[in-house]
Every structure is written in C-alpha cells, then in structure tokens.
Design an enzyme around this catalytic site. Structure first.
Site, short mmCIF file in Angstrom:
data_model
loop_
_atom_site.label_atom_id
_atom_site.label_comp_id
_atom_site.label_asym_id
_atom_site.label_seq_id
_atom_site.Cartn_x
_atom_site.Cartn_y
_atom_site.Cartn_z
N SER A 28 0.78 -1.09 0.01
CA SER A 28 0.17 0.04 0.02
C SER A 28 0.96 1.29 -0.15
CB SER A 28 -1.07 -0.01 1.14
OG SER A 28 -1.50 1.20 1.18
N ARG A 29 0.70 2.32 -0.98
CA ARG A 29 1.09 3.56 -0.98
C ARG A 29 0.49 4.58 -0.02
NH1 ARG A 29 3.09 -0.09 -5.03
NH2 ARG A 29 5.37 0.50 -5.12
N THR A 82 -8.32 -1.73 2.70
CA THR A 82 -8.03 -2.05 1.19
C THR A 82 -8.22 -3.69 1.26
OG1 THR A 82 -6.21 -2.00 -0.56
CG2 THR A 82 -5.73 -2.32 1.82
N LYS A 91 -12.82 -4.32 1.81
CA LYS A 91 -13.81 -3.29 1.43
C LYS A 91 -15.15 -3.53 1.62
CE LYS A 91 -10.56 -0.69 -1.60
NZ LYS A 91 -10.41 -0.01 -2.95
N ASN A 96 -13.97 2.48 1.66
CA ASN A 96 -12.56 2.35 1.72
C ASN A 96 -11.90 3.23 2.83
OD1 ASN A 96 -12.81 4.83 0.39
ND2 ASN A 96 -11.29 4.44 -0.87
N ASP A 130 -13.22 6.37 -3.39
CA ASP A 130 -12.79 5.98 -4.71
C ASP A 130 -13.62 6.79 -5.79
OD1 ASP A 130 -10.75 4.52 -4.03
OD2 ASP A 130 -11.87 2.27 -4.45
N ALA A 177 -16.07 -5.41 -13.73
CA ALA A 177 -17.17 -5.32 -12.98
C ALA A 177 -17.16 -5.47 -11.47
CB ALA A 177 -18.29 -6.24 -13.61
N GLY A 237 -15.11 -4.18 -7.64
CA GLY A 237 -15.61 -3.15 -6.61
C GLY A 237 -15.29 -1.61 -7.26
#
Ligand code: NAP
Length: 286
Positions: A25-26, A72, A76, A96, A111, A138, A140
């Site tokens: 994760s960033r 994440t 989610k 999220n 998002d 299709a 999340g």
C-alpha cells in the site's frame, strides 16, 4: 431537542490502512507526506489484518489510538458491516474510508470522488457533451467508477466484463442507464464512446496485458486506466500514440486519499506535483 454542534475534531491522532496483505500500500507514503507537509502531530501506519480478525480489529480501533482508517483488499466489502456506511458506500457496495464521529464509526467510498477528481485534473472538460462511456470490468472499482459517472450526468454507461453475469449484476444495481455487455461487443461500443475506463486488473504488474484495439474510439475520446503499478500501462501508451487523452491510475489514488485525511485530521490536503513525484518515484520498477 436540537443536538449541540459537535466540537471541531483535533488536528492530531493516528490513522492506518488495514489490508491483507498490506505491505504494497502506498497510502502511508501519501498520508505521512501530508502529515509532515502540514506539520501535524499525527501518524499513519500499515496494519496487516487477516479476514477472520477484521471485525475484532475494527471494534478496537479507537482503543488502539486510531481516529480512522483506510480499508483495502480484501476488506472493502466487509467494512460495510462493521461501520455506519453513507448512501454512496451502500450503493457501491464497498467502503475504503472509516472515521470516528461522536463515538460512531462511519464509512464512505472515496474511490468515487478520487476517480472523478482525477479525470477533472488530468483531462479537463472530459464530460462536456459526453453521451456514452465504456467501463471494462465489473468488480468493486467498476462500481465506484459507475457511481461517479452517473453523478456526472453521463447518458449511458456500457459495462464490459469477462464474466457477463457480473456485468449484469452491476447494471441491475444501478438501473437503466447502465447496460451489461460481453467482451465481443467492445469494437461496436468503442465507436460511440467518449470515455473508456479500465477497471480490470489486466495490465497490473504480474497480470496479463489488456489487449484491446483502440482504433474504433473517436479522436476526442479520453482513456483512463485505474492500474498504477506500472504507471505507464500498454493501454495508456497506445492511447497516447493515437493522440487520445490518457489518464493514469496514480492520480485517482492520490485524490481518493484527500477525503480520509480531511475527516481524520480536520484539514483538507492538496494533491500537488511534489506528492505525485514522491509516489511516482516509489512506483519505479513495479
Ligand atoms: P476485483 O473486484 O477483483 O475485479 C477485478 C476485475 O478484473 C473483474 O471485472 C475481473 O473480471 C477482471 N479481470 C481479472 N482478470 C481478468 C482477465 N484475465 N481477463 C479479463 N478480465 C479480468 O478488483 P477491483 O477492486 O475492482 O480492482 C480492479 C483494479 O482497479 C485493480 O487493478 C486495482 O488495483 C485498481 N484500483 C485502482 C484504484 C486507484 O486508486 N487507482 C482504486 C481501486 C482499484 P471477472 O469478473 O470476469 O473476474
């Protein structure tokens, strides 16, 4: 009786990203950059939490010193059941971003705004006169993208997915403006599309390339890829070669972070070129 206004939240505390795995994760890079930039006495950490421990971890979020969290993969969807989701998170079916407000743990999906804000920044006026958009995938991320597009008065959204039933389930969730299609319909749909968005994991490092022919797209179409590792995907390279406007996935990642930071630390951070350069440097080699 009218409720007294809540006191402003303090500009300090800790937040984290909860995932399994979470090392990739960033989000810590982004949030700790803003914490330093704005001189906050705060911290943002990674928390590796397996699915069977997610509920208990969330129940102790405040006791662990957290004012909120990002959630994440793979949590989610589960996040909807452990917090009070807003309408947007309910419709998208995933959250999220979590934050504590007056003792209540709330949840939303940033998002959606991350995708829309990034398009606005990278391809101004992308939605002017936009009648038809094609969304590949299709899952999340696709649901968040479709929610955002419908909020911008796009007339028709065509969802194309390898597994048609998932495209159909997505379309059913959003109503008549969204139609499901098969991969074999793509050429025909592109000819009429002002926007193409890849929300599949194709093109991600370690995954097969997204091999589609962009030739049918109109010359003024915008092509957006949600993939950001690598940053320069084959899809975007092809779009640029054809003179189309191309929007990468890093901008969405940066813009989706704004809403969480603002809720946790009571300060709306800016997405700047410096921040983008920092994360871009971290992505080199992915
Ligand atoms: P997901 O729920 O697992 O959905 C994955 C999608 O990719 C599905 O539509 C799946 O189709 C499709 N797919 C996977 N492998 C495929 C293949 N070999 N051929 C054709 N289609 C294939 O994942 P997600 O959460 O929506 O995330 C999707 C992508 O968006 C990931 O790359 C993720 O990193 C990215 N993302 C980026 C941001 C950002 O801030 N830039 C935010 C969120 C997500 P089937 O239904 O047929 O399996």
């Amino acid at each position: 009786m009218t409720k007294p206004p809540s006191p402003p939240r303090p500009r300090w505390g800790a937040a984290c990203v909860i995932g399994w795995p979470v090392a990739h994760s960033r989000s810590p890079l982004i949030h700790n950059y803003w914490i330093t930039r704005y001189g906050l006495d705060a911290e943002y950490r990674r928390e590796a939490v397996p699915p069977d421990q997610f509920k208990d971890f969330i129940a102790q979020l405040s006791d662990r010193g957290y004012v909120g969290a990002n959630v994440t993969v793979p949590h989610k969807e589960a996040a909807l059941a452990v917090a009070a989701p807003d309408e947007r998170a309910k419709v998208v079916g995933a959250a999220n971003t979590l934050w504590l407000e007056g003792g209540v743990l709330r949840a939303t999906n940033t998002d959606v705004e991350g995708f829309i804000a990034n398009l606005g920044a990278a391809a101004p006026a992308w939605d002017r006169g936009l009648r038809s958009a094609v969304v590949l995938g299709a899952g999340g991320a696709a649901r968040a993208v479709v929610f955002g597009l419908l909020g911008r008065a796009v007339e028709r959204v065509h969802v194309v997915n390898r597994t048609f039933e998932r495209a159909k389930a997505l379309a059913d969730r959003f109503g008549g403006q969204v139609k499901p299609f098969r991969w074999s319909d793509l050429d025909r749909l592109l000819a009429d599309a002002g926007l193409l968005v890849n929300t599949t994991s194709l093109g991600m490092s370690g995954q097969p390339e997204l091999a589609i022919d962009l030739a049918p797209l109109p010359a003024d179409a915008v092509v957006a890829d949600l993939v950001y590792a690598p940053l320069k995907t084959a899809l975007l390279a092809d779009a640029r070669r054809r003179g189309l406007r191309a929007v990468d996935g890093l901008g969405m990642l940066l813009h989706q972070a704004v809403g969480g930071f603002e809720r946790w630390f009571n300060l709306r951070p800016q997405v700047t070129e410096d921040l983008r350069a920092l994360v871009e440097a971290d992505l080199i080699g992915t």
